[in-house]
Design a protein around this motif. Structure first.
Motif: not given
Length: 158
Positions: A82-86
């Motif tokens: 899961f990608k969040e803020d890089g």
């Protein structure tokens, strides 16, 4: 060898007697996020801290078995991150990523989903119900503990 083990684990995986993990898995699937892409990403960018994963321990025998299979050319399914803020948070594939690290690989195939660390935790709680290394009772207890210690998740009902 690994594929047979995975199929066996998927066919024999049992949930706890109260069925609460079955309910959790159903909720996770209903509240899932959309897949954005599958691509190679650097292992060093994937966060795998213990707070995300409902495994009590990493099974070194499975890591070694996966590493040997990878060396022999076996292609494993992509990780789920899961990608969040890089930042990438691992939702599924702890033993696969450890096998890659053991082989000093730099990149791995991953299904990249838009989401948060919380999404990764929730996904991880439902992972390995139907594939991969069978969960131990300690793993199941940790998964339930993760959920009941969270203010929002403990409010979910059957």
């Amino acid at each position: 060898m690994v594929l047979a083990m995975t199929a066996e684990a998927a066919g024999t995986a049992k949930l706890d007697n109260c069925g609460c993990l079955r309910h959790i898995i159903q909720v996770v699937r209903k509240r899932g996020v959309n897949m954005s892409e599958i691509r190679q990403i650097e292992l060093s960018r994937i966060k795998t801290d213990n707070s995300i994963h409902p495994r009590e321990f990493t099974d070194s025998d499975i890591v070694e078995e996966y590493a040997e299979a990878m060396k022999g050319g076996t292609v494993f399914p992509p990780l789920v991150v899961f990608k969040e803020d890089g930042k990438f948070f691992l939702g599924d594939g702890l033993h696969r990523i450890e096998a890659c690290r053991r082989l000093n690989l730099k990149k791995i195939s991953a299904e990249i989903r838009t989401g948060t660390k919380r999404n990764a935790v929730l996904f991880a709680v439902g992972a390995n119900n139907e594939h991969g290394l069978r969960r131990t009772n300690a793993d199941k207890r940790k998964a339930v503990r993760i959920l009941i210690e969270d203010r929002e998740w403990r409010q979910w009902s059957n």
